[in-house]
Enzyme design. Structure first.
Site, PDB file in Angstrom:
ATOM      1  N   ASP A 223     -10.038   0.971  -2.646  1.00  0.00           N
ATOM      2  CA  ASP A 223      -9.595   0.960  -1.246  1.00  0.00           C
ATOM      3  C   ASP A 223     -10.680   1.647  -0.435  1.00  0.00           C
ATOM      4  O   ASP A 223     -10.940   2.832  -0.631  1.00  0.00           O
ATOM      5  CB  ASP A 223      -8.269   1.720  -1.090  1.00  0.00           C
ATOM      6  CG  ASP A 223      -7.104   0.959  -1.715  1.00  0.00           C
ATOM      7  OD1 ASP A 223      -7.199  -0.279  -1.834  1.00  0.00           O
ATOM      8  OD2 ASP A 223      -6.122   1.597  -2.106  1.00  0.00           O
TER       9      ASP A 223
ATOM     10  N   ASP B  84       2.238  -7.617  -0.334  1.00  0.00           N
ATOM     11  CA  ASP B  84       2.850  -6.294  -0.458  1.00  0.00           C
ATOM     12  C   ASP B  84       4.350  -6.500  -0.371  1.00  0.00           C
ATOM     13  O   ASP B  84       4.871  -6.842   0.699  1.00  0.00           O
ATOM     14  CB  ASP B  84       2.379  -5.366   0.671  1.00  0.00           C
ATOM     15  CG  ASP B  84       0.883  -5.052   0.567  1.00  0.00           C
ATOM     16  OD1 ASP B  84       0.357  -5.035  -0.564  1.00  0.00           O
ATOM     17  OD2 ASP B  84       0.241  -4.823   1.608  1.00  0.00           O
TER      18      ASP B  84
END
Lengths: 270, 200
Positions: free
Chosen positions: A11, A134
Site C-alpha cells: 500500500d 472491498d
C-alpha cells in the site's frame, strides 16, 4: 497444475518523493513499512509470485510517482507486477503498463463506470485487468442478494469504494460476476471485516466468490500467519493469497511461508 | 548485439530489463533493416495471433534470413505461437510456418487464460535448460498453445487440463510459451543461457 500464489501487497503513500509503503488497520490507522521498490526487491528475492502496488492516495497527480516506482522496481524484479489505485481511464492505464506493470487493478473507478473494465481488457487482454473488491458482510439477507452461509448465519456482501470510506449498496458477488463478463481476468477480494484484524481470511466469502466466478480469486484481508494461508488454500479454491503486514514487519519471510505450505501439501513454487 | 524485435505489440520493458540483467546489452529494434548483424534475436509477443502477424509482416523476410543463417533466436509467448502455420485464435491468418502444425485453444473446463506459475516437464535437455530442473516453475499467461506435427521439436511441456507445449526447439530457434522475463531467477537463467549461445 497451476501453483497457488503468494502475493505481498504494498500500500503506497505517494505524497513523499519515491513513495512509501504504509499499512492501515481496518482501513484506518497507518503504519510506515518502507520504500516501495526496496520492499518489492526483497519480496522478489524471498520468492513472491507476484507483487501488488496500491496507491492508497489514489490521486491522479501522483501517477508520475507511481510510474517511477514501477519503472525502478521492474529493473530488478522479474515476476508479474500489478498496480492499482485511482486508475480511471485506458489512457491512465497505459501510462502504468508502459512503466512495466503487467496488470492493472481497478476498484472505485470500475464501480462508477463498469465499461472501464472492457476498455482496458479489449486493449491489453483480460489477464491484465484485476477487479479489486472491498466486501463487507451484511447480516440482513435480502431478496435479490447473493446469499452466503457462514457459521454466524446467512449474509450477503456489500461493495465499498473510495478505499472503504463509502458504501455502494452493490452486491459484491453479483458485481464480481458482472465484472468477469465485462472482461476482468482476476478478482482481488478483500474482506473489510477481516482486514487488519489478524483473524484469518474470510473463508465463506472467498469460497463463495471462487466457486461462483470462473477467474482466479486472490484472497485478501486478515492474514496473520502461514496457518491462515494454509486454511484458505485447503478450504477454498482461491488461486492466491495476499498479505501485507505479516511480511512488512518481519514476522514472516515469504520463503518460510511457502516451505510451510509445501510441506503440508499445497502446490506452491519454492 | 541482442536484438529485441519491436513490432508495435505491447511493452518491451520487462524483456529489455531481464536481458539487460543477464548482461545481454539488448537493443530494441523497430526497423527491420537494423536486424542485420544481430548476434541473437528475441521475438516477444503480446496480443492476438492475427494482429501480431500483421505487425510482424515487415520483419518476416529478415527474420527468415536470420533463421536460415543460424542466428540464435528466442520467441516468447505469441512470439512462439507465430512460428506455427496457423491459429484457432485468428482463422485465416497465416503464421511464419517455420514449425509445422497449428495453435489451438486450451480445452473447455480449465481456467482460460492459464495464468500463473506452472511446472515444466523437460522433453529435450537442450542447452537453454542448463541449470533448470524437471518441475521448476515458470510464469504462463495464455489461452492458446502450439501443437507441432513433429513432436520432436517439443523441448518441454506443462499440464493445464491437457499436456501443453511449453517450449520448442528447432536448430538455432528456441521458443517458450511461458514468460522467462517474468519467471524469477529460473527465467533469467534461461535468458542467460540464450545470451551465452549467441557468443560461441
Amino acid at each position: 497444475m497451476l501453483a497457488r500464489r503468494i502475493i505481498p501487497c504494498l500500500d503506497c503513500d505517494l505524497q513523499v518523493p519515491g513513495g512509501r509503503v504504509v499499512k492501515g488497520i481496518e482501513f484506518k490507522q497507518i503504519r510506515y513499512a518502507g520504500i516501495p521498490w526496496e520492499l518489492a526487491g526483497k519480496y522478489y528475492e524471498d520468492g513472491a509470485d507476484e507483487i501488488v502496488f496500491l496507491d492508497i492516495t489514489a490521486s491522479h497527480e501522483r501517477r508520475e510517482t507511481m510510474t517511477s516506482v514501477i519503472k525502478k522496481t521492474s529493473e530488478s524484479v522479474f515476476v508479474p507486477l500489478a498496480v492499482g489505485g485511482g486508475i480511471r481511464s485506458v489512457e491512465e492505464a497505459r501510462e502504468v503498463f508502459n512503466a512495466g506493470a503487467d496488470k492493472i487493478t481497478v476498484n472505485t473507478s470500475a464501480l462508477k463506470r463498469p465499461e472501464l473494465i472492457s476498455e482496458i481488457a479489449d486493449k491489453y487482454g483480460n489477464q491484465a485487468v484485476v477487479l479489486a473488491i472491498d466486501a463487507k458482510r451484511r447480516n440482513t439477507p435480502e431478496e435479490g442478494r447473493e446469499i452466503v452461509q457462514t457459521p454466524e448465519g446467512p449474509c450477503w456482501f456489500e461493495c465499498s469504494f473510495y478505499g472503504g470510506r463509502e458504501f455502494t449498496g452493490i452486491d459484491a458477488i453479483a458485481w464480481a460476476r458482472k465484472a468477469v463478463s465485462l472482461g476482468a481476468g482476476e478478482i482481488l477480494l478483500t474482506s473489510m471485516d477481516r482486514d487488519g484484524t489478524y483473524d484469518g481470511f474470510d473463508i465463506p466469502l472467498t469460497d463463495a466468490v471462487s466457486k461462483r466466478v470462473r477467474v482466479p480469486v486472490i484472497a485478501s484481508g486478515g492474514c496473520a500467519s502461514p496457518e491462515h494461508m494454509l486454511e484458505v488454500f485447503q478450504k477454498t479454491d482461491a488461486s492466491a493469497a495476499l498479505a501485507a503486514s505479516i511480511f512488512h514487519f518481519g514476522e514472516y519471510n515469504i520463503a518460510d511461508v511457502k516451505r510451510f505450505l509445501k510441506e503440508r501439501g499445497v502446490n506452491v513454487r519454492v | 548485439m541482442i536484438a529485441i524485435v519491436n513490432y508495435g505489440m505491447g511493452n518491451l520493458f520487462s524483456i529489455y530489463n531481464a536481458l539487460d540483467r543477464v548482461g545481454a546489452g539488448p537493443k530494441i529494434i523497430a526497423d527491420p533493416k537494423d536486424l542485420a548483424g544481430a548476434d541473437g534475436i528475441v521475438v516477444p509477443g503480446v496480443g492476438a495471433f492475427g494482429s501480431c502477424m500483421d505487425q510482424l509482416s515487415g520483419f518476416e523476410g529478415v527474420l527468415r534470413k536470420a533463421f536460415d543463417d543460424g542466428v540464435p533466436m528466442f520467441g516468447i509467448c505469441i512470439g512462439m505461437q507465430v512460428l506455427f502455420e496457423e491459429s484457432e485464435e485468428s482463422p485465416g491468418a497465416q503464421g511464419l510456418g517455420w514449425i509445422e502444425g497449428k495453435v489451438v485453444r486450451l480445452p473447455d473446463g480449465v481456467m482460460i487464460p492459464q495464468m500463473g506459475w506452472n511446472s515444466l516437464a523437460i522433453k529435450r535437455p537442450v542447452q537453454m535448460f542448463e541449470g533448470i530442473s524437471e518441475g521448476d516453475m515458470f510464469y504462463f499467461v495464455h489461452s492458446y498453445y502450439g501443437l507441432p506435427k513433429d513432436r520432436s521439436v517439443i523441448a518441454a511441456t506443462t499440464e493445464h487440463g491437457v499436456e501443453v507445449t511449453a517450449a520448442v526447439v528447432k536448430n538455432n530457434l528456441f521458443a517458450t510459451q511461458f514468460h522467462p522475463e517474468k519467471s524469477g531467477a529460473k527465467g533469467l537463467k534461461i535468458l542467460e543461457n540464450f545470451v551465452r549461445s549467441t557468443r560461441c
